[in-house]
Design a protein around this motif. Structure first.
Motif, short mmCIF file in Angstrom:
data_model
loop_
_atom_site.label_atom_id
_atom_site.label_comp_id
_atom_site.label_asym_id
_atom_site.label_seq_id
_atom_site.Cartn_x
_atom_site.Cartn_y
_atom_site.Cartn_z
N ARG A 1 -0.95 39.37 15.23
CA ARG A 1 0.51 39.29 15.27
C ARG A 1 0.99 38.78 16.63
O ARG A 1 1.99 38.07 16.73
N GLU A 2 0.27 39.18 17.68
CA GLU A 2 0.65 38.75 19.02
C GLU A 2 0.58 37.23 19.16
O GLU A 2 1.48 36.60 19.74
N LEU A 3 -0.49 36.63 18.61
CA LEU A 3 -0.61 35.18 18.69
C LEU A 3 0.48 34.49 17.86
O LEU A 3 1.06 33.49 18.29
N LEU A 4 0.75 35.02 16.69
CA LEU A 4 1.80 34.43 15.85
C LEU A 4 3.17 34.54 16.51
O LEU A 4 3.99 33.63 16.40
N GLN A 5 3.41 35.64 17.22
CA GLN A 5 4.68 35.78 17.94
C GLN A 5 4.75 34.75 19.06
O GLN A 5 5.82 34.16 19.32
N GLN A 6 3.62 34.50 19.71
CA GLN A 6 3.58 33.48 20.76
C GLN A 6 3.87 32.10 20.18
O GLN A 6 4.57 31.29 20.80
N VAL A 7 3.35 31.82 18.98
CA VAL A 7 3.63 30.55 18.32
C VAL A 7 5.11 30.41 17.99
O VAL A 7 5.72 29.37 18.22
N GLN A 8 5.71 31.48 17.48
CA GLN A 8 7.12 31.44 17.14
C GLN A 8 8.00 31.25 18.37
O GLN A 8 8.97 30.48 18.35
N ASP A 9 7.66 31.93 19.46
CA ASP A 9 8.41 31.77 20.71
C ASP A 9 8.29 30.35 21.24
O ASP A 9 9.27 29.77 21.75
N TYR A 10 7.09 29.79 21.12
CA TYR A 10 6.87 28.42 21.58
C TYR A 10 7.69 27.43 20.76
O TYR A 10 8.32 26.52 21.31
N ASN A 11 7.68 27.59 19.44
CA ASN A 11 8.46 26.69 18.57
C ASN A 11 9.94 26.73 18.92
O ASN A 11 10.62 25.70 18.96
N ALA A 12 10.44 27.93 19.18
CA ALA A 12 11.86 28.07 19.52
C ALA A 12 12.16 27.39 20.85
O ALA A 12 13.19 26.69 20.99
N ARG A 13 11.28 27.55 21.81
CA ARG A 13 11.53 26.99 23.14
C ARG A 13 11.44 25.47 23.13
O ARG A 13 12.25 24.79 23.77
N LYS A 14 10.46 24.91 22.41
CA LYS A 14 10.32 23.46 22.41
C LYS A 14 11.53 22.80 21.74
O LYS A 14 11.95 21.71 22.13
N ARG A 15 12.10 23.44 20.73
CA ARG A 15 13.28 22.89 20.08
C ARG A 15 14.53 23.04 20.96
O ARG A 15 15.45 22.23 20.90
N ARG A 16 14.51 24.06 21.78
CA ARG A 16 15.64 24.31 22.66
C ARG A 16 15.64 23.37 23.86
O ARG A 16 16.69 22.93 24.32
N GLU A 17 14.44 23.03 24.37
CA GLU A 17 14.36 22.28 25.62
C GLU A 17 14.05 20.80 25.43
O GLU A 17 14.25 20.01 26.36
N LEU A 18 13.54 20.41 24.26
CA LEU A 18 13.24 19.00 24.02
C LEU A 18 14.26 18.41 23.05
O LEU A 18 14.66 19.07 22.09
N GLU A 19 14.66 17.18 23.30
CA GLU A 19 15.67 16.55 22.45
C GLU A 19 15.17 16.32 21.04
O GLU A 19 15.80 16.72 20.07
N GLN A 20 14.01 15.67 20.91
CA GLN A 20 13.47 15.38 19.58
C GLN A 20 11.96 15.60 19.56
O GLN A 20 11.19 14.64 19.54
#
Length: 331
Positions: A215-234
């Motif tokens: 679950r810890e790794l999956l949470q890390q994946v979810q946090d990463y997905n959210a951050r990349k969409r927040r900080e990268l344009e496309q």
């Protein structure tokens, strides 16, 4: 007759274009392994290079390429002897033998030759090298994000930004799943199943396998997905991991250099070969040392035969020998 055959291999990493003439049988064989067998681009390129080298040798040494039915084991042994004389490593020679075996099996199935000449060709022996791996202390440093560099134990390994998150997730995925570099960069967001706590991986030969994750790794994946969409344009929306600056799909050299750089700079391991594949070896070795079933490790790694997995049991035996020498009064 020699024809000009153009083989174009497209991947996210390169465009390979062959311009030199190929024997027509080789051209058909390459088309077969690409379109029907679905071999990887890397394998197809390697096979073409090896077969081209062999037929170029025949052309030079025998004043022209013999007919397929006239190519015998002596021609092949002569070529292999020339490779060994050039100080080619046994592992490299064996790879070329493998390419010839596949090619001549194909010619037999096509009815072009009655018997493969490879039955009388012996491969040179390879000294088995135990795969290098990172010890538990080194991987714990990665987990804790604390450098092992002398005098800088509290220095974070990964920066607190998108680039640091990308690099840390790469390490976590490689170590926690044992996937190959090619599998990592082709991993898609939809391959992550948060409900079942699994990741689906497309391995060699387009074989799929399911790997359980925490679950810890999956949470890390979810946090990463959210951050990349927040900080990268496309950011590229299909693949999971993207370049932290451009948002495009990662390429092998980027991951290789990044992993090697961290392992060296933060003194995470002392082994010579520092590459992403070392984390795959580490995954398998740590599981073996912890008593995991060898067949289960085989499935997790996506090996086609148990022989490829059994090399990790040798690491365990070496560890037991060291313990015996250090602890037993009669050692």
């Amino acid at each position: 007759m020699i024809v000009r055959f153009c083989i174009t291999l497209q991947s996210s990493n390169f465009l390979y274009l062959s311009k030199q003439p190929l024997h027509p049988a080789v051209a058909k064989f390459l088309s077969y392994i690409q379109l029907e067998k679905r071999y990887s681009d890397h394998t197809a390129v390697a096979y073409e290079q090896d077969l081209r080298q062999f037929f170029d040798y025949l052309q030079t040494q025998y004043d022209g390429v013999p007919e397929l039915t006239a190519i015998g084991h002596l021609h092949i042994r002569s070529w292999l002897a020339s490779l060994m004389a050039e100080k080619q490593q046994a592992r490299t020679v064996n790879r070329k033998i493998s390419a010839l075996k596949s090619f001549f099996k194909y010619t037999v199935r096509q009815g072009w030759v009655k018997q493969t000449p490879m039955v009388k060709v012996a491969a040179p022996k390879i000294s088995r090298r135990l795969p290098g791996f990172i010890d538990e202390k080194g991987m714990q440093a990665v987990e804790d994000n604390k450098s092992l560099r002398r005098g800088q134990e509290e220095t974070p390994i990964f920066a607190d930004d998108l680039e640091g998150d990308t690099h840390r997730l790469i390490f976590e995925l490689l170590y926690n799943t044992g996937i190959r570099l090619s599998e990592l960069i082709n991993l898609q967001e939809r391959n992550v199943d948060t409900g079942n706590l699994t990741i689906k991986v497309l391995g060699k030969g387009n074989k799929e396998r399911i790997i359980p994750v925490s679950r810890e790794l999956l949470q890390q994946v979810q946090d990463y997905n959210a951050r990349k969409r927040r900080e990268l344009e496309q950011p590229e929306g299909v693949v999971l991991l993207v370049h932290p600056k451009s948002g495009r799909k990662l390429y092998p050299k980027y991951v290789y250099n990044m992993v090697r750089g961290y392992l060296t700079e933060h003194q995470i391991t002392t082994i010579t070969r520092k590459s992403p594949h070392v984390l795959r070896h580490t995954f398998a070795t740590h599981l073996t040392n912890a008593g995991a079933d060898i067949n289960a490790i085989k499935e997790l790694l996506g090996h086609s035969s148990l022989a490829a997995t059994q090399v990790y049991t040798h690491n365990t035996i070496e560890k037991l020998k060291n313990v015996f020498k250090q602890a037993h009064p009669k050692a």
